[in-house]
Design a protein around this motif. Structure first.
Motif, mmCIF file in Angstrom:
data_model
loop_
_atom_site.group_PDB
_atom_site.id
_atom_site.type_symbol
_atom_site.label_atom_id
_atom_site.label_comp_id
_atom_site.label_asym_id
_atom_site.label_seq_id
_atom_site.Cartn_x
_atom_site.Cartn_y
_atom_site.Cartn_z
ATOM 1 N N UNK A 243 0.900 -1.132 0.071
ATOM 2 C CA UNK A 243 0.021 -0.114 -0.035
ATOM 3 C C UNK A 243 0.956 1.401 -0.070
ATOM 4 N N UNK A 244 1.947 1.275 0.716
ATOM 5 C CA UNK A 244 2.816 2.452 0.998
ATOM 6 C C UNK A 244 3.543 2.728 -0.350
ATOM 7 N N UNK A 245 4.065 1.425 -0.857
ATOM 8 C CA UNK A 245 4.585 1.585 -2.287
ATOM 9 C C UNK A 245 3.689 2.327 -3.412
ATOM 10 N N UNK A 246 2.477 1.987 -3.179
ATOM 11 C CA UNK A 246 1.523 2.468 -4.123
ATOM 12 C C UNK A 246 1.539 3.907 -3.852
ATOM 13 N N UNK A 247 1.398 4.482 -2.579
ATOM 14 C CA UNK A 247 1.123 5.744 -2.425
ATOM 15 C C UNK A 247 2.385 6.520 -2.740
ATOM 16 N N UNK A 248 3.604 6.066 -2.926
ATOM 17 C CA UNK A 248 4.556 6.619 -3.291
ATOM 18 C C UNK A 248 5.021 6.831 -4.814
#
Length: 508
Positions: free
Chosen positions: A445-450
Motif C-alpha cells: 500500500x505504501x509503495x503504491x502511494x509513493x
C-alpha cells in the motif's frame, strides 16, 4: 653542451622532478610526452584521463618555455617515436622516472630500454616515489620510504640552457594527440561535459592541497568515511598524485610544515593534528600498495595467493556485471555510490571498498573482470593501488582480513537520512526515510502511494543479502582454512606484508 631528452610518463610536473633536475645539469633540455594509441585505447583508459593529461601538458609546456626548455607532444608507439625525436633534436641521453604501471606500460618500458641499449644511447631512470625497484626484502621498507619523502625536493634551474634552434609549438596539447579514447562514461552523461574532479596542472595541485591543509581537512579523519562529507573533507589530490602533477614527497612535506605550524598550540588543534597524521599515513600506504605491483606485476591478472585461483569463474555473469557498473543492483546505497563515482570520477575509499566487496561477494564476480570495468571510471586510477585493493577487497591475498561489507549497514551509517541516495537515485525520491535504504521492504500500500513501481522504475535487489553473504563467506573461508592457503599466506606475507621491523622479529 649535449641535448638531454626527458621522457614524461605519469609525472607531468616541473618541480620535484629528478630527471628534469639531472638533465638540466648536463645540457639543454627537451621534454617528450607520447600519446600511445595502444594505451589510450586500452580498457582501463578513459576520455577523462585523456583530458586531464592534455590540460596538464598545456600548463607544463608554458612553464618550460618560460624557463628556456621545450616540450614535444607526439602520437605513436614507443620506441619508434623516441627514435624519431632523438634524431630530430640530436639528444645524447634520455632521462625518465621509473613507473609502476600496468602490463602495457611495463612491456613498453622494457622495449624502450632494449632500444636504448641496442642504440648505445644512455637511458637514465630515476625514482619518482617511495617505491623501490628490485627490492630484496620488505624488511626496512618503511624506514627507506620515510628517508625518501624527507629528502630535499629535486627542482630544475630557473633557466634551462638555451635551445636557439627550437621554436615552441602554440596551442593546447590535445589537438596534437591525434587519438582520443572511447569514453567509458557513455550512458552516464555526455563525455564532452563529464566533469573531472579537479583542474589539472601543478598550480591546481598546489591550490587543492593548500585548501585541504588549511581549511577543508580539519575533520578529515572522521569525515573521510561518508560520501556525504568526503567529497569536501578528503584531500582530493589523488588524481594529481596519479598523473604526477604533484609528487608524494611534495604532499608529505607540505603536511609536515602545516603540522609544525599547529604544534605550538596543540590543545587547540587536536582535530587538525589527528587528520594530518591520517593523511600522511595514507601517503605511505599509497606507496606501500604500489610496491606490491612493482614487486610482482602478475597480480594485475593473477591472485596474490595461488590457493584462490579458480575460486570464482573466469567468465563473469554479464547481467550482474552490467547491473553493478551501471548502478542498478536494487541496493540503493550501492547504486548511489556507483553513479556518483561515474559522474565525478571519484568517490571515497570506504565506498570504493564497499563497491568491490559487493561485486566480489554478493554478486560473486571475478575481480579480474570488475577491476577492468571500474578502472576507467576512476580519474585517479593508479594500477598499483587498484589491483592490490581489488584483490584485498575480494579476499584473494591470503593475508588480509576477509571483509564482506553489509550495504544496508553502510548506508544507514553514512547516509542515515537517505539524502545521498535520493540525489543519485532520483527514482527513490518519494520513498520514506524508513525504507529508502531497502525500498523492497515497503508494504504494498505504501509503495503504491509513493508511485514507485519496483521492477520498472527501480529494480528489485539483484540477490538476497543474507544468503549471498553466507555463501560467499563459506566459500572463501573453506579455501582460507586449507593447508595450501596457509602455506601460500606465509609466502605472500614475506614478499608483500606491511612491517616496520624485520620479518624474523615478527615471527619469533
Amino acid at each position: 653542451m649535449a641535448v638531454q631528452l626527458v621522457w614524461l610518463k605519469r609525472d607531468l610536473r616541473l618541480h620535484d622532478h629528478a630527471p628534469f633536475a639531472a638533465a638540466a645539469r648536463q645540457g639543454p633540455v627537451v621534454a617528450l610526452y607520447v600519446f600511445e594509441p595502444s594505451m589510450v585505447r586500452a580498457p582501463d583508459h578513459d576520455v577523462q584521463h585523456f583530458r586531464f593529461i592534455s590540460d596538464a601538458l598545456t600548463e607544463l609546456r608554458q612553464r618550460l618555455v618560460k624557463r628556456g626548455g621545450a616540450l614535444l607532444i607526439r602520437t605513436g608507439e614507443l620506441p619508434a617515436v623516441m627514435e624519431q625525436v632523438v634524431q630530430e633534436v640530436g639528444a645524447e641521453c634520455v632521462w625518465a622516472h621509473e613507473e609502476t604501471g600496468n602490463a602495457l606500460s611495463y612491456a613498453r618500458d622494457r622495449r624502450v630500454r632494449a632500444w636504448a641499449r641496442a642504440r648505445g644511447l644512455p637511458f637514465r631512470e630515476l625514482p619518482g616515489s617511495g617505491v623501490i625497484r628490485r627490492l630484496d626484502s620488505r624488511d626496512g621498507w618503511a624506514e627507506r620510504w620515510e628517508a625518501f619523502v624527507r629528502a630535499p625536493v629535486a627542482n630544475p634551474p630557473q633557466q634551462f640552457a638555451a635551445l636557439p634552434w627550437f621554436q615552441a609549438p602554440d596551442g593546447k596539447a590535445a589537438p596534437e594527440a591525434g587519438v582520443v579514447p572511447t569514453p567509458a562514461s557513455l550512458g552516464v552523461q555526455n563525455a564532452s561535459t563529464r566533469p573531472v574532479q579537479s583542474a589539472a596542472g601543478e598550480r591546481a595541485a598546489r591550490e587543492t592541497l593548500h585548501s585541504f591543509l588549511t581549511a577543508r581537512g580539519e575533520d578529515y579523519r572522521r569525515a573521510m568515511s561518508s560520501p556525504v562529507s568526503a567529497f569536501s573533507a578528503c584531500s582530493r589530490v589523488s588524481a594529481h598524485l596519479a598523473f604526477g602533477t604533484m609528487s608524494g614527497r611534495q604532499a608529505w612535506q607540505a603536511a609536515q610544515r602545516r603540522r609544525a605550524e599547529l604544534l605550538d598550540d596543540r590543545p587547540g588543534h587536536a582535530a587538525w593534528l589527528a587528520s594530518l597524521q591520517s593523511f600522511t599515513a595514507r601517503l605511505a600506504w599509497r606507496d606501500h600498495f604500489m610496491q606490491k605491483l612493482e614487486d610482482e606485476p602478475r597480480i594485475e591478472y593473477e591472485e596474490f595467493s595461488r590457493a584462490y585461483q579458480g575460486l570464482r569463474s573466469e567468465e563473469p555473469d554479464g547481467a550482474r556485471l552490467d547491473a553493478w557498473i551501471e548502478g542498478r543492483t536494487g541496493y540503493p546505497f550501492v547504486d548511489a555510490c556507483m553513479r556518483a563515482l561515474r559522474a565525478h570520477g571519484w568517490i571515497n575509499f570506504r565506498m570504493r571498498a564497499m563497491l568491490v566487496s559487493f561485486a566480489s561477494y554478493h554478486l560473486w564476480l571475478p575481480w579480474q573482470a570488475t577491476s577492468k570495468a571500474l578502472a576507467p571510471h576512476f580519474l585517479d586510477y593508479e594500477p598499483g593501488i587498484h589491483y592490490s585493493q581489488f584483490q584485498m577487497q575480494s579476499g584473494t591475498t591470503g593475508i588480509n582480513t576477509v571483509r564482506i561489507y553489509n550495504p544496508y549497514k553502510q548506508g544507514l551509517e553514512h547516509d542515515p537520512d537517505g539524502a545521498f541516495i535520493r540525489h543519485w537515485v532520483p527514482e527513490l525520491e518519494s520513498v520514506p526515510v524508513d525504507f529508502v535504504h531497502a525500498p523492497h521492504e515497503m508494504p504494498a500500500l505504501m509503495a503504491g502511494m509513493t508511485g514507485l513501481r519496483l521492477g520498472l522504475d527501480y529494480p528489485w535487489p539483484i540477490v538476497d543479502h543474507a544468503s549471498a553473504y553466507r555463501e560467499a563467506r563459506d566459500r572463501v573461508h573453506a579455501v582460507r582454512r586449507s593447508l595450501a592457503a596457509r602455506a601460500e599466506a606465509a609466502s605472500v606475507y614475506a614478499m608483500h606484508g606491511s612491517r616496520k621491523e624485520p620479518l624474523h622479529k615478527r615471527t619469533r
